[in-house]
Design a protein around this motif. Structure first.
Motif, mmCIF file in Angstrom:
data_model
loop_
_atom_site.group_PDB
_atom_site.id
_atom_site.type_symbol
_atom_site.label_atom_id
_atom_site.label_comp_id
_atom_site.label_asym_id
_atom_site.label_seq_id
_atom_site.Cartn_x
_atom_site.Cartn_y
_atom_site.Cartn_z
ATOM 1 N N SER A 8 0.945 -1.141 0.000
ATOM 2 C CA SER A 8 0.000 0.000 0.000
ATOM 3 C C SER A 8 0.866 1.046 0.000
ATOM 4 C CB SER A 8 -1.206 -0.647 0.035
ATOM 5 O OG SER A 8 -2.096 -1.337 -0.535
ATOM 6 N N GLY A 9 3.544 1.634 0.633
ATOM 7 C CA GLY A 9 4.205 2.869 0.786
ATOM 8 C C GLY A 9 5.077 2.630 1.961
ATOM 9 N N ASN A 14 3.271 8.012 3.330
ATOM 10 C CA ASN A 14 3.265 7.609 1.931
ATOM 11 C C ASN A 14 1.993 6.859 1.574
ATOM 12 O OD1 ASN A 14 5.718 8.755 1.338
ATOM 13 N ND2 ASN A 14 6.890 6.875 1.612
ATOM 14 N N PHE A 15 1.565 5.988 2.478
ATOM 15 C CA PHE A 15 0.340 5.219 2.251
ATOM 16 C C PHE A 15 -0.847 6.158 2.060
ATOM 17 C CE2 PHE A 15 -3.509 3.255 4.027
ATOM 18 C CZ PHE A 15 -3.619 2.145 3.204
ATOM 19 N N TYR A 18 -0.735 7.929 -1.394
ATOM 20 C CA TYR A 18 -1.157 7.082 -2.506
ATOM 21 C C TYR A 18 -2.672 6.888 -2.504
ATOM 22 C CZ TYR A 18 3.781 5.963 -3.129
ATOM 23 O OH TYR A 18 5.135 6.042 -3.350
ATOM 24 N N ALA A 292 -3.950 2.699 -5.738
ATOM 25 C CA ALA A 292 -2.855 3.214 -4.905
ATOM 26 C C ALA A 292 -1.605 2.345 -5.044
ATOM 27 C CB ALA A 292 -3.299 3.283 -3.447
ATOM 28 N N SER A 293 -1.802 1.025 -5.057
ATOM 29 C CA SER A 293 -0.672 0.106 -5.186
ATOM 30 C C SER A 293 0.015 0.259 -6.536
ATOM 31 C CB SER A 293 -1.167 -1.335 -5.014
ATOM 32 O OG SER A 293 -0.117 -2.248 -5.166
ATOM 33 N N LYS A 296 2.066 3.410 -6.566
ATOM 34 C CA LYS A 296 3.252 3.239 -5.728
ATOM 35 C C LYS A 296 4.363 2.502 -6.475
ATOM 36 C CE LYS A 296 4.767 0.749 -1.581
ATOM 37 N NZ LYS A 296 5.517 -0.321 -2.249
ATOM 38 N N THR A 297 3.987 1.449 -7.200
ATOM 39 C CA THR A 297 5.005 0.613 -7.837
ATOM 40 C C THR A 297 5.392 1.094 -9.229
ATOM 41 O OG1 THR A 297 3.271 -0.875 -8.665
ATOM 42 C CG2 THR A 297 4.288 -1.429 -6.558
#
Length: 372
Positions: A8, A9, A14-15, A18, A292-293, A296-297
């Motif tokens: 999920s 950061g 960060n989480f 996102y 969100a994931s 992030k990636t």
């Protein structure tokens, strides 16, 4: 017209960032959809009571001289463009149900059309900025001996049997129901050169559903890893970009958007036929989490890619003839047009209300079952 999404950061901060970006992506797509209804409604002089971003308590509102209200509401998981006389009879000549059927149909489908066009613009922007989406082999099954009849590490897959490939689902459609030992022609970029490869399949390709990537990877000798639930957690195939010429980019962007729509129809068909488990579906929370994931990636490219998918998904989903959705309202309008008189407005209103409740409950259910 009310909508909810079926969709999920390192560290808490960060989480949260996102998640907020993911919610913003959803809200932009919702607003684009409702703006489609709004702008065509204005063109045909429909009486509009409210254009709202979000549901729930109003946190901001501004009323125009003609009584039209623009508002921002507290729950950023939906939105609506409320037309006067949409679910009941009204004496106002500009009320929704007093307008000509063909005008209502245009207004009803314009939200989906706007979503699709906006998604297409995102895809074109993404393809020009980063290159077209291409699947690349990043890790092979170490038990497979590499030969001229297997894919090589870092091969970029452009075509299979002459068909452009964008998604793993595209690969599955082309090689479906082939047998172990069958040869399939791949067009790949290998060591910077476009090459033709005759790839021999390592197992039968009787895919059980669009989610059956495990069989696909085994057939092509691509490494994969399962989690505790038996789902693919990691795979040796990834998305990469590949720059093409101007007209090729435009063409592939258009084709990619159609592929996304086709994938959504395939998922729905397999869901109703029982070939795809409801656990593969996700509601609002899942949509936000997956978005969100991805951000992030994969950064901006993944943000644009998933935004385009959400846009196409909204376009397709809202045109389905299910109560409360635009497709259902369009169907009632067509019936009225043919019969020269409407179905009882109260009955139609009840049908749409029940449909809306079912959509909400289903969205909640698929989120709950996914995380238990």
């Amino acid at each position: 017209m009310n909508y909810l999404f079926l969709a999920s950061g390192n560290g808490v901060f960060n989480f949260i960032i996102y998640i907020l970006i993911a919610i913003l992506v959803l809200m932009v797509m919702i607003t684009v959809h409702e703006f489609g209804h709004y702008i065509t409604g204005k063109i045909f002089k429909f009486s509009i009571e409210e254009f709202s971003i979000g549901f729930g308590p109003k946190i901001f509102g501004r009323k125009k001289a003609d009584g039209e209200l623009f508002s921002i509401r507290a729950i950023p998981l939906g939105g609506y463009c409320a037309f006067k006389g949409e679910d009941e009879d009204s004496k106002d000549e500009n009320a929704f149900n007093n307008k000509k059927p063909w005008q209502r149909l245009i207004v009803l489908v314009s939200g989906a059309v706007m979503n699709y066009l906006f998604a297409l613009i995102i895809i074109i922007t993404m393809f020009f900025g980063y290159g077209t989406s291409t699947l690349i082999v990043v890790e092979k099954d170490e038990n497979i001996v590499e030969s001229s009849q297997t894919l090589s590490k870092m091969d970029k897959i452009l075509k299979i049997e002459g068909k452009n490939i964008y998604l793993t689902s595209d690969m599955m459609k082309v090689i479906k129901n082939k047998k172990k030992g069958d040869s399939v022609k791949f067009t790949v970029i290998s060591n910077g050169e476009i090459k033709e490869k005759d790839i021999v399949l390592l197992c039968d390709t009787d895919f059980s559903s669009i989610e059956d990537n495990e069989t696909l990877f085994r057939a092509l000798g691509i490494k994969y890893q399962l989690n505790a639930n038996g789902e693919i957690e990691k795979s040796g195939i990834a998305y990469q970009t590949n720059r093409l010429g101007f007209f090729q980019t435009i063409g592939r962007a258009s084709e990619y958007s159609i592929k996304l729509a086709g994938t959504i129809f395939t998922i729905l068909g397999q869901l109703f036929s029982g070939h795809l488990s409801v656990k593969a579906m996700g509601g609002t929370i899942t949509t936000i989490s997956v978005t969100a994931s991805a951000i992030k990636t994969g950064g901006l490219w993944s943000l644009l890619n998933i935004a385009s998918f959400i846009g196409v998904n909204l376009a397709v989903f809202n045109l389905l003839p299910f109560p409360a959705l635009d497709g259902s309202r369009a169907l009632f309008t067509i019936i009225e047009w043919i019969r020269k008189k409407p179905i009882n407005r109260k009955v139609e209103g009840i049908i749409h209300t029940v449909g809306f409740v079912i959509i909400i409950l289903f969205a909640v259910f698929v989120d709950i079952q996914r995380y238990i």
